[in-house]
Design a protein around this motif. Structure first.
Motif, short mmCIF file in Angstrom:
data_model
loop_
_atom_site.label_atom_id
_atom_site.label_comp_id
_atom_site.label_asym_id
_atom_site.label_seq_id
_atom_site.Cartn_x
_atom_site.Cartn_y
_atom_site.Cartn_z
N GLN A 2 0.79 -1.18 -0.10
CA GLN A 2 0.00 -0.04 -0.02
C GLN A 2 0.82 1.13 -0.12
O GLN A 2 1.99 1.35 0.66
N LYS A 3 0.53 2.25 -0.87
CA LYS A 3 1.18 3.45 -0.80
C LYS A 3 0.60 4.44 0.43
O LYS A 3 -0.62 4.41 0.76
N SER A 4 1.38 5.15 0.81
CA SER A 4 0.80 6.24 1.84
C SER A 4 0.06 7.13 1.12
O SER A 4 0.13 7.42 -0.23
N THR A 5 -0.66 7.74 2.10
CA THR A 5 -1.50 8.96 1.53
C THR A 5 -0.56 9.90 0.96
O THR A 5 -1.24 10.58 -0.17
N ILE A 9 -0.89 11.42 -3.03
CA ILE A 9 -1.14 12.72 -3.14
C ILE A 9 -0.13 13.34 -4.02
O ILE A 9 -0.29 14.14 -5.10
N ARG A 10 0.99 12.84 -3.82
CA ARG A 10 2.38 13.52 -4.53
C ARG A 10 2.38 12.83 -6.29
O ARG A 10 2.49 13.62 -7.12
N GLU A 11 1.78 11.78 -6.16
CA GLU A 11 1.75 11.13 -7.58
C GLU A 11 0.68 11.98 -8.36
O GLU A 11 0.76 12.39 -9.53
N ARG A 12 -0.34 12.31 -7.64
CA ARG A 12 -1.73 13.05 -8.46
C ARG A 12 -1.00 14.38 -8.86
O ARG A 12 -1.59 15.13 -9.85
N LEU A 13 -0.53 15.06 -7.80
CA LEU A 13 0.01 16.49 -8.21
C LEU A 13 1.14 16.58 -9.39
O LEU A 13 1.04 17.48 -10.00
N LEU A 14 1.94 15.46 -9.24
CA LEU A 14 2.97 15.46 -10.34
C LEU A 14 2.66 14.78 -11.56
O LEU A 14 3.46 15.23 -12.68
#
Length: 173
Positions: A2-5, A9-14
């Motif tokens: 599991q990826k942390s929150t 969030i970082r993946e979605r922003l980048l």
């Protein structure tokens, strides 16, 4: 695993956004310029008409300038939406925080908003035209540079260096 929150969030922003309407950018730029315009309208002195020409015009006419070069499709619409949103934010904040000054002149504020709306459409169209023109010229220059063979400096034999004495030394006695 599991990826942390925070990682999600970082993946979605980048991640690079899909082409289309960039609502996050429109809302962000509109909110920033709306708050800036409201602050200018709140701290400025003088008649309401003069304050509107600085606060409302700044927020509505500068938003397309920052939105249009960063989008690739529907530039006029997105720039206009940014200007409309920033104008609404400015008006709402002025009516909330400076209601004693702007609420009695609400018809003047709303007519100023409509006037600057037409200006926002014109500015969005102008920035779109200029942005498309510069993109086209940039692509033409890149194609021209790519078509030309690489220039290499012709080897010129170096001249021997000569030492030049600029100042006369005093003779020792």
């Amino acid at each position: 695993m599991q990826k942390s929150t925070w990682e999600r969030i970082r993946e979605r922003l980048l991640e690079t956004p899909k082409e289309g309407m960039r609502y996050k950018q429109i809302i962000t730029v509109g909110a920033i310029f709306g708050v800036l315009g409201a602050v200018i309208g709140y701290i400025s002195k003088g008649p309401v008409a003069g304050n509107l020409s600085t606060s409302l015009a700044l927020s509505m006419l500068m938003s397309p300038y920052f939105i249009i070069p960063r989008v690739k499709s529907r530039r006029v619409i997105q720039g206009t939406l940014g200007g409309v949103f920033s104008g609404i934010v400015t008006m709402v904040l002025l009516f909330v925080f400076a209601s004693a000054r702007y609420w009695p002149a609400r018809s003047q504020v709303i007519s100023g908003y409509v006037g600057y709306l037409f200006g926002t459409i014109a500015v969005a169209w102008l920035f779109t035209f200029v942005s498309q023109w510069t993109d086209k010229k940039r692509l033409e220059l890149e194609a021209k540079r790519g078509a030309q063979p690489a220039r290499s400096k012709a080897k010129v034999p170096e001249k021997p260096r000569v030492r030049v004495h600029r100042y006369n030394r005093k003779k020792k006695r």
